[in-house]
Design an enzyme around this catalytic site. Structure first.
Site, PDB file in Angstrom:
ATOM      1  N   LYS A   1      -3.077-105.541  47.319  1.00  0.00           N
ATOM      2  CA  LYS A   1      -2.696-106.786  47.998  1.00  0.00           C
ATOM      3  C   LYS A   1      -1.240-107.063  47.662  1.00  0.00           C
ATOM      4  O   LYS A   1      -0.886-107.259  46.496  1.00  0.00           O
ATOM      5  CB  LYS A   1      -3.572-107.954  47.552  1.00  0.00           C
ATOM      6  CG  LYS A   1      -3.140-109.297  48.149  1.00  0.00           C
ATOM      7  CD  LYS A   1      -4.005-110.429  47.623  1.00  0.00           C
ATOM      8  CE  LYS A   1      -3.642-111.768  48.251  1.00  0.00           C
ATOM      9  NZ  LYS A   1      -2.355-112.303  47.807  1.00  0.00           N
TER      10      LYS A   1
ATOM     11  N   TYR B   1      -2.649-106.330  42.618  1.00  0.00           N
ATOM     12  CA  TYR B   1      -2.134-107.559  43.230  1.00  0.00           C
ATOM     13  C   TYR B   1      -0.677-107.717  42.816  1.00  0.00           C
ATOM     14  O   TYR B   1      -0.370-107.929  41.645  1.00  0.00           O
ATOM     15  CB  TYR B   1      -2.986-108.735  42.751  1.00  0.00           C
ATOM     16  CG  TYR B   1      -2.691-110.075  43.365  1.00  0.00           C
ATOM     17  CD1 TYR B   1      -1.797-110.242  44.415  1.00  0.00           C
ATOM     18  CD2 TYR B   1      -3.332-111.214  42.891  1.00  0.00           C
ATOM     19  CE1 TYR B   1      -1.563-111.477  44.966  1.00  0.00           C
ATOM     20  CE2 TYR B   1      -3.108-112.461  43.436  1.00  0.00           C
ATOM     21  CZ  TYR B   1      -2.220-112.591  44.480  1.00  0.00           C
ATOM     22  OH  TYR B   1      -1.984-113.828  45.013  1.00  0.00           O
TER      23      TYR B   1
END
Length: 306
Positions: free
Chosen positions: A165, A137
């Site tokens: 992500k 992330y």
């Protein structure tokens, strides 16, 4: 290819009561609404879920409620981000006990970053302690470190790291990742909604929009247009998705805007965790008008496509 994580995966809010404990009933209703609306997964305990504002007990509760209530209907990605490798490993051990199968991990934060390599070491040590899926992330606004494409590629070489992500807002770096991971099982998810449709058209596997639970059909149809590489249709959806993003900018605090907007579904309260700025009455009215405007525009678009 066998991608586990794809489509529209909202970083779900964490509804809380007056004591800032998880509102389990409201949360379950919201989760059902997301799944019934066709959204493809749930990201619990992320930034939009106020994960670091919750107590550890309530953070774990939010994750467990999501895992238990979703009950395998869609994948659940759980945020385990923290300020050191040891703390993240401890969070993952708790996640494993709750039946979690996917952990979302940022670089450490509240620390002086010295290199990209520290985050590579972070993932290497974590991966030695667990067999569950790990997702990178990249959210430099909260970690203080923007991961570059080379770092993501190196971390992805670790066996149980399965996806990425990207909420960095650095579209060229994300494009490099899309090229590198093309035709692999590694999932690339766009975390910035204004880049969602361009990302889909050039190969992203999905996107992670916080406002998606308010407009589930709109977001699912936009994803399908992008996945089918229908450029003309995707660009029409792009206009609407960028309009939905404006909702989050209608208050000082995007979380307050999002929680109020989702409270209009009737399942949850608009309450945010102290000491964040809460939404003001005049801001609420602006958001209500914007929601109505987007719904009207979407209805007109659907009518034009018949």
């Amino acid at each position: 290819m066998n991608k586990k994580y794809f489509g529209v995966i909202p970083p779900i809010i964490t509804p809380v009561d007056k004591r800032e404990n998880v509102d389990e009933e409201g949360f379950c209703k919201l989760l059902d609404h997301c799944i019934e609306g066709g959204l493809h997964g749930i990201f619990v305990a992320g930034s939009n879920g106020e994960t670091m504002a919750l107590t550890q007990k309530e953070r774990d509760k939010a994750i467990k409620v999501a895992i238990d209530h979703v009950n395998g209907r869609v994948p659940v990605m759980s945020g385990v981000m923290d300020s050191s490798t040891r703390r993240v490993i401890d969070n993952i051990k708790s996640l494993e006990q709750m039946g979690g199968t996917c952990a979302v991990i940022t670089s450490i934060f509240y620390a002086r970053h010295t290199s990209q390599d520290e985050t590579i070491r972070h993932f290497e040590q974590i991966a030695k302690e667990t067999n569950i899926d790990l997702i990178i992330y990249n959210i430099p606004m909260f970690t203080g470190l923007k991961l570059n494409a080379e770092t993501v590629m190196k971390i992805a070489e670790i066996d149980n790291v399965v996806g990425y992500k990207d909420s960095s807002g650095s579209f060229p770096e994300f494009m490099r990742c899309l090229t590198h991971f093309k035709d692999t099982d590694f999932a690339c998810l766009q975390g910035s909604t204004p880049y969602a449709m361009p990302s889909m058209l050039i190969g992203a596997d999905g996107f992670v929009p916080s406002i998606a639970p308010l407009f589930p059909e709109l977001f699912v149809k936009a994803y399908e247009a992008g996945a089918n590489k229908d450029i003309d249709l995707a660009m029409k959806y792009d206009i609407l998705l960028r309009e939905t993003s404006k909702v989050l900018g209608m208050t000082k605090n995007a979380t307050s805007a999002n929680k109020f907007a989702l409270s209009q579904l009737g399942f949850t309260d608009k309450r945010v965790i102290a000491p964040q700025d809460s939404i003001q009455p005049e801001e609420e009215q602006k958001i209500i008008r914007k929601i109505a405007e987007i719904n009207e525009q979407y209805a007109e678009m659907k009518a034009s496509l018949k």
